[in-house]
Design a protein around this motif. Sequence first.
Motif, short mmCIF file in Angstrom:
data_model
loop_
_atom_site.label_atom_id
_atom_site.label_comp_id
_atom_site.label_asym_id
_atom_site.label_seq_id
_atom_site.Cartn_x
_atom_site.Cartn_y
_atom_site.Cartn_z
N ASP A 2 6.27 6.83 -11.40
CA ASP A 2 5.56 7.30 -12.59
C ASP A 2 4.48 8.32 -12.25
O ASP A 2 4.16 9.20 -13.03
N ALA A 3 3.90 8.17 -11.06
CA ALA A 3 2.78 9.04 -10.69
C ALA A 3 3.23 10.47 -10.44
O ALA A 3 2.44 11.41 -10.51
N GLU A 4 4.53 10.64 -10.14
CA GLU A 4 5.11 11.97 -9.91
C GLU A 4 4.26 12.82 -8.97
O GLU A 4 3.89 13.94 -9.28
N LEU A 16 7.30 -3.12 -8.26
CA LEU A 16 6.27 -2.63 -9.18
C LEU A 16 5.55 -1.42 -8.58
O LEU A 16 5.33 -0.40 -9.24
N CYS A 17 5.25 -1.54 -7.32
CA CYS A 17 4.57 -0.44 -6.63
C CYS A 17 5.44 0.81 -6.65
O CYS A 17 4.97 1.92 -6.87
N MET A 18 6.76 0.62 -6.42
CA MET A 18 7.67 1.77 -6.43
C MET A 18 7.74 2.40 -7.80
O MET A 18 7.79 3.63 -7.94
N VAL A 77 -2.31 5.49 -7.32
CA VAL A 77 -1.08 4.82 -7.69
C VAL A 77 -1.34 3.32 -7.83
O VAL A 77 -0.79 2.65 -8.69
N GLY A 78 -2.17 2.83 -6.96
CA GLY A 78 -2.53 1.41 -7.05
C GLY A 78 -2.01 0.61 -5.87
O GLY A 78 -0.85 0.76 -5.48
N VAL A 79 -2.89 -0.17 -5.30
CA VAL A 79 -2.50 -1.06 -4.20
C VAL A 79 -2.28 -2.44 -4.80
O VAL A 79 -3.16 -2.99 -5.45
N GLU A 80 -1.06 -2.98 -4.64
CA GLU A 80 -0.78 -4.31 -5.16
C GLU A 80 -1.24 -5.35 -4.14
O GLU A 80 -1.04 -5.17 -2.94
N VAL A 81 -1.84 -6.40 -4.64
CA VAL A 81 -2.25 -7.47 -3.73
C VAL A 81 -1.67 -8.79 -4.20
O VAL A 81 -1.76 -9.13 -5.37
N VAL A 82 -1.01 -9.49 -3.30
CA VAL A 82 -0.46 -10.80 -3.61
C VAL A 82 -1.24 -11.81 -2.78
O VAL A 82 -1.45 -11.61 -1.59
N VAL A 127 0.82 -1.20 0.00
CA VAL A 127 0.00 0.00 0.00
C VAL A 127 0.86 1.26 0.00
O VAL A 127 1.56 1.54 0.98
N PRO A 128 0.82 2.04 -1.08
CA PRO A 128 1.56 3.31 -1.07
C PRO A 128 0.76 4.37 -0.32
O PRO A 128 -0.43 4.53 -0.55
N ILE A 129 1.41 5.06 0.59
CA ILE A 129 0.74 6.06 1.42
C ILE A 129 1.52 7.37 1.38
O ILE A 129 2.73 7.37 1.61
N LEU A 130 0.82 8.44 1.07
CA LEU A 130 1.48 9.75 1.05
C LEU A 130 0.74 10.66 2.03
O LEU A 130 -0.47 10.84 1.93
N HIS A 131 1.44 11.22 2.97
CA HIS A 131 0.87 12.09 3.99
C HIS A 131 -0.35 11.45 4.66
O HIS A 131 -1.37 12.11 4.87
#
Lengths: 391, 167
Positions: free
Chosen positions: A318-320, A311-313, A212-217, A201-205
């Motif tokens: 890319d999302a800048e 991939l998440c990174m 950006v997208g949450v990857e699930v395995v 899970v990418p989290i900003l502030h």
Amino acid sequence: MSTLFRKVWESVSTRSSSHSNSNSSANSIDQFEQMMMYIQTASTGEFDRIPLDIFIQILKILGPKESAKMSVVCKSWKFIVSDNRLWIHFLQNQHDAWDSTFFAETHLRSGPLRTFPNSVPDLSFMSIYGQRAQVPGAIIIDDTESDKAARGQLKDAIHSTLFDMNVPAVCAVNQAVLALFAAKKVSGIVVNIGFHQTSIVPILHGKVMHQVGVEVVGIGALKLTGFLKEKMQQKNIYFGSLYTVRALKENLCYVALDYEAELSKDTNASFQVVSEGWFTLSEERFKTGEILFQPRIAGMRAMGLHNAVALCMEHCQDAELMADDSWYKTVVLAGGSACLPGLAERLEKEVCGLLPPCMSNGIRVLPPPRGVDSAWFGAKLIGNVDIDADP
Amino acid sequence: MASSSSSSKTGLKKMLTLKSSDGDEFELEESIVIQCQTIKHMVEDGFSLIPLQNVDTKTLTKIIEYMKKHAEKTESNKEEIKNFNKEFVKGSFDDQFELVSAANYLHINGLMDLLCQSIADRINNKSVRAVREIFNISNDYTPDEEEKVRDEHKWAHEGGEFDESLD
């Protein structure tokens, strides 16, 4: 009087139709009759002349404090002012610090779920608002990618227990976010190893970056335990229950920094499970955790954890979202299985190996900051403070 | 005047007639009247005489005044419109409630917002007693009940003096 009757009816009918699949119609008629009991003698004064919608519109403009004050005017005003839809509006349209506590919009938007039997008072968002205006809220942890059924259960739990216990307010916060807070960060990537699956899970502030997208395995604690069980069965190691296997996983298993090298080592180790005796494991100790990186060992077609994080990174890059890319370079592990020794080091090594130097530079993978209780500690943090700025 | 519905294509301004509940008729250009969603839909359905059973002559006159002014709205006369709005909402609560009900029925969103804001402004910071007086509301609480309700939402009654005036 007929105008008021109409108003009440409008209010009741919109309420029950807004969640038509619930079995609330019988209850709302009871509720309706109760309202009629006292409202028959009441009047809203000049406000009888305007439709209820407009009255509510005026209250919305007046704001929460003035609206609450007006409940003292007379009984019918109190009834109108207490309308949950009004208070959901106020709760959702905060412009001050409450924003930062990520109020459970998804839960609030659906409003009061259904009318409970008379013994349980109906949930009042007005009193939630009032209490929240004075005291910091309590927190409910919501699992990262929980499905709708789980959310339904959570809602029921809120109703049946928490509000009876006078919990001042409820805030549903993504578990991954809480784990990040426990590590005293507000931005980063959380790898949350859940029971059934692992989410990245990418989290900003403090906000989950769904764009950006949450990857699930599809590998979680259950798969790890299941894999260890299979291995033990293959070696004819007898065990009483899956709890025994889990205890062995928690106490003997680890993640090898170099899998191939580890295979040639002597890795025998023993552990005593209460009432079951001693167990000795060898290569299962690190093979179990290895399935996170190489799912095919367990016969699964899934992405390796390091691939998913890399991939998440890349997506974050890319999302800048920020001029500075460093926000996603902190990876925090969360969940019970994330406590496997060596996991953080191994993940860091694998992810750095996959990414070009410009991105891999500065990546840090942190083990669960407070062990299995990370999310709880994170919740405790926001239960007590407002989080406005990156520390 | 017998302007037919086909005249708009010939360059003539299409006229519509609004009829109040008192039976008075008002003839207006279509471009002014279509600010009102309810009438706009009726015009689209081909009506040119529009009976408004829920709006009396006094209220309709006010609403037409509003629509005429707002039809003139351009970039340059914002200030003028603002002053007009300010004057427009000066009136008794009685008139305002009449207007707000009519605006709601006619779906004139701008006027609705203006009136709701104006009513809210006039309630804002008023004492409970003043609100009862102004809106002719009888207090049906016993003193004990009233105290209890006040206690339930103590936070709302804290801080500052409340306005006791009745305007």
